[in-house]
Design an enzyme around this catalytic site. Sequence first.
Site, mmCIF file in Angstrom:
data_model
loop_
_atom_site.group_PDB
_atom_site.id
_atom_site.type_symbol
_atom_site.label_atom_id
_atom_site.label_comp_id
_atom_site.label_asym_id
_atom_site.label_seq_id
_atom_site.Cartn_x
_atom_site.Cartn_y
_atom_site.Cartn_z
ATOM 1 N N LYS A 1 -69.452 -3.791 -26.114
ATOM 2 C CA LYS A 1 -69.497 -2.457 -25.726
ATOM 3 C C LYS A 1 -69.563 -1.691 -27.093
ATOM 4 O O LYS A 1 -70.005 -0.545 -27.125
ATOM 5 C CB LYS A 1 -68.650 -1.869 -24.594
ATOM 6 N N TYR B 1 -67.159 -8.802 -24.223
ATOM 7 C CA TYR B 1 -67.136 -7.459 -23.524
ATOM 8 C C TYR B 1 -66.941 -6.178 -24.667
ATOM 9 O O TYR B 1 -67.728 -5.309 -24.731
ATOM 10 C CB TYR B 1 -66.525 -7.430 -22.116
HETATM 11 P P1 NAD Z 1 -71.525 -4.522 -11.437
HETATM 12 O O1 NAD Z 1 -71.447 -5.814 -12.131
HETATM 13 O O2 NAD Z 1 -71.489 -4.234 -10.043
HETATM 14 O O3 NAD Z 1 -73.103 -4.083 -12.003
HETATM 15 C C1 NAD Z 1 -73.676 -4.272 -13.052
HETATM 16 C C2 NAD Z 1 -75.202 -4.444 -12.742
HETATM 17 O O4 NAD Z 1 -76.037 -4.791 -13.809
HETATM 18 C C3 NAD Z 1 -75.348 -5.663 -11.526
HETATM 19 O O5 NAD Z 1 -76.305 -4.902 -10.674
HETATM 20 C C4 NAD Z 1 -75.868 -6.619 -12.436
HETATM 21 O O6 NAD Z 1 -76.807 -7.660 -11.636
HETATM 22 C C5 NAD Z 1 -76.800 -6.035 -13.597
HETATM 23 N N1 NAD Z 1 -76.919 -6.684 -14.787
HETATM 24 C C6 NAD Z 1 -76.239 -7.535 -15.153
HETATM 25 N N2 NAD Z 1 -76.875 -7.881 -16.684
HETATM 26 C C7 NAD Z 1 -77.913 -7.596 -16.438
HETATM 27 C C8 NAD Z 1 -79.262 -7.845 -17.285
HETATM 28 N N3 NAD Z 1 -79.027 -8.758 -18.324
HETATM 29 N N4 NAD Z 1 -80.389 -7.086 -17.025
HETATM 30 C C9 NAD Z 1 -80.465 -6.389 -15.859
HETATM 31 N N5 NAD Z 1 -79.262 -6.122 -14.984
HETATM 32 C C10 NAD Z 1 -78.256 -6.820 -15.398
HETATM 33 O O7 NAD Z 1 -70.547 -3.497 -12.222
HETATM 34 P P2 NAD Z 1 -70.354 -1.827 -12.080
HETATM 35 O O8 NAD Z 1 -68.908 -1.869 -11.866
HETATM 36 O O9 NAD Z 1 -71.304 -1.339 -11.446
HETATM 37 O O10 NAD Z 1 -70.485 -1.658 -13.653
HETATM 38 C C11 NAD Z 1 -71.513 -0.871 -14.139
HETATM 39 C C12 NAD Z 1 -71.731 -0.539 -15.709
HETATM 40 O O11 NAD Z 1 -70.375 0.311 -15.928
HETATM 41 C C13 NAD Z 1 -71.188 -1.801 -16.515
HETATM 42 O O12 NAD Z 1 -72.055 -1.310 -17.746
HETATM 43 C C14 NAD Z 1 -69.900 -1.616 -16.747
HETATM 44 O O13 NAD Z 1 -69.514 -2.429 -18.181
HETATM 45 C C15 NAD Z 1 -69.605 -0.400 -16.663
HETATM 46 N N6 NAD Z 1 -68.021 -0.093 -16.376
HETATM 47 C C16 NAD Z 1 -67.775 -0.173 -15.047
HETATM 48 C C17 NAD Z 1 -66.314 0.032 -14.837
HETATM 49 C C18 NAD Z 1 -65.648 -0.023 -13.532
HETATM 50 O O14 NAD Z 1 -64.573 0.068 -13.288
HETATM 51 N N7 NAD Z 1 -66.398 -0.393 -12.489
HETATM 52 C C19 NAD Z 1 -65.308 0.315 -15.827
HETATM 53 C C20 NAD Z 1 -65.700 0.408 -17.148
HETATM 54 C C21 NAD Z 1 -67.040 0.116 -17.460
#
Ligand code: NAD
Length: 317
Positions: free
Chosen positions: A147, A143
């Site tokens: 990223k 990850y």
């Molecule tokens: P989440 O897991 O709820 O959402 C991720 C979404 O991406 C899901 O709907 C999943 O089905 C979809 N997905 C995964 N692989 C995929 C693929 N190959 N093709 C299409 N869709 C795909 O997580 P989140 O918390 O909503 O995170 C969203 C983004 O924000 C991510 O990229 C994550 O790395 C980043 N992020 C989130 C946080 C946090 O605290 N929530 C912190 C840092 C970064």
Amino acid sequence: MRILVTGGAGFLGSHLSERLLAQGHQVFCLDNFMTGDASNVEHLLIQSNFHMIEHDVTAPFDLEVEGIFNLACPASPIWYQQDPVNTTKVSVLGAINMLDLAHRNNARILQASTSEVYGDPKVSPQSEEYWGHVNPIGIRSCYDEGKRAAESLFMDYRRKYQVDIRIARIFNTYGPRMSPNDGRVVSNFICQALENEPITIYGDGSQVRSFCYVDDLIEGLIKLFFAKDINVPVNIGNPEPFTIYQLAEKIIRDTNSGSQIVHRELPEDDPITREPDIRRAQDLLSWTPKIPLEIGLKNTIEYFRSGLNNPLPSLPR
Ligand code: NAD
Ligand code: UDP
């Protein structure tokens, strides 16, 4: 604008899609439902400006768009470690496919990057100038390095092809529509407290995180996307630090729970501290988070109490 939100059926993506629709944009929500759920965006399907597309970002994709928010990626440690090779592919191939799409369309593109690019930081708080302290071969590296590679691709598409990029380094965010079993600390503790089950603190609970409520985070992402010419990474998060032990105590108190705290082994490479320096977001975007943990936790507890949430399928073993 015609805006594509990859990962739009996930926790952050569904809130973002909602907000963009409310601003009058046409939203194309792309997801393969790995860690997201169609029910997160079910209520948006009746809007004619909302379109759901089932697709995997590791495969090339074509659509006429003016803007892209690239959020697709499993985000919780237990989920991104479950199939680490896939996590790297989603981060890297997903970034390339979406950057190519942006390039072809002359569209603006925002990458949902992460505080994990700082690894287990030796400097606190973390400003965007800090290059981080990442274990490149550890269990989190799929990850973290995925990223980081995505950020590098974003910068290179800007330098080489003048793609209009944005990079948001998102710190721990919580709120309604987190999945109850995706393993993140806020959802785990609330669900455990509501069931009067033991609260599982990994390690001694002295590790530090700062928690941003989802509404503040989405506001920051939208401000960054629509601001002019900000092609450097920007931290988006809440700078108020708490230990995991303090978080557990707060949630037990706020839920009136009879849960006891138990300790479990600290996962490998679990960062000791994570705290955003948000001066860049404050200066460039006039953005600062407004919702304190007390209020955000209340809303999130209400959400989990309502039973409206959708558990993910069990983790494949
Ligand atoms: P989440 O897991 O709820 O959402 C991720 C979404 O991406 C899901 O709907 C999943 O089905 C979809 N997905 C995964 N692989 C995929 C693929 N190959 N093709 C299409 N869709 C795909 O997580 P989140 O918390 O909503 O995170 C969203 C983004 O924000 C991510 O990229 C994550 O790395 C980043 N992020 C989130 C946080 C946090 O605290 N929530 C912190 C840092 C970064
Ligand atoms: N954590 C914990 N108990 C849990 C889940 C997580 O003590 O049930 C800890 C985890 O070890 C980490 C912090 O809480 O130190 C935040 O974990 P999370 O998975 O939410 O996000 P991370 O900051 O690790 O990406």
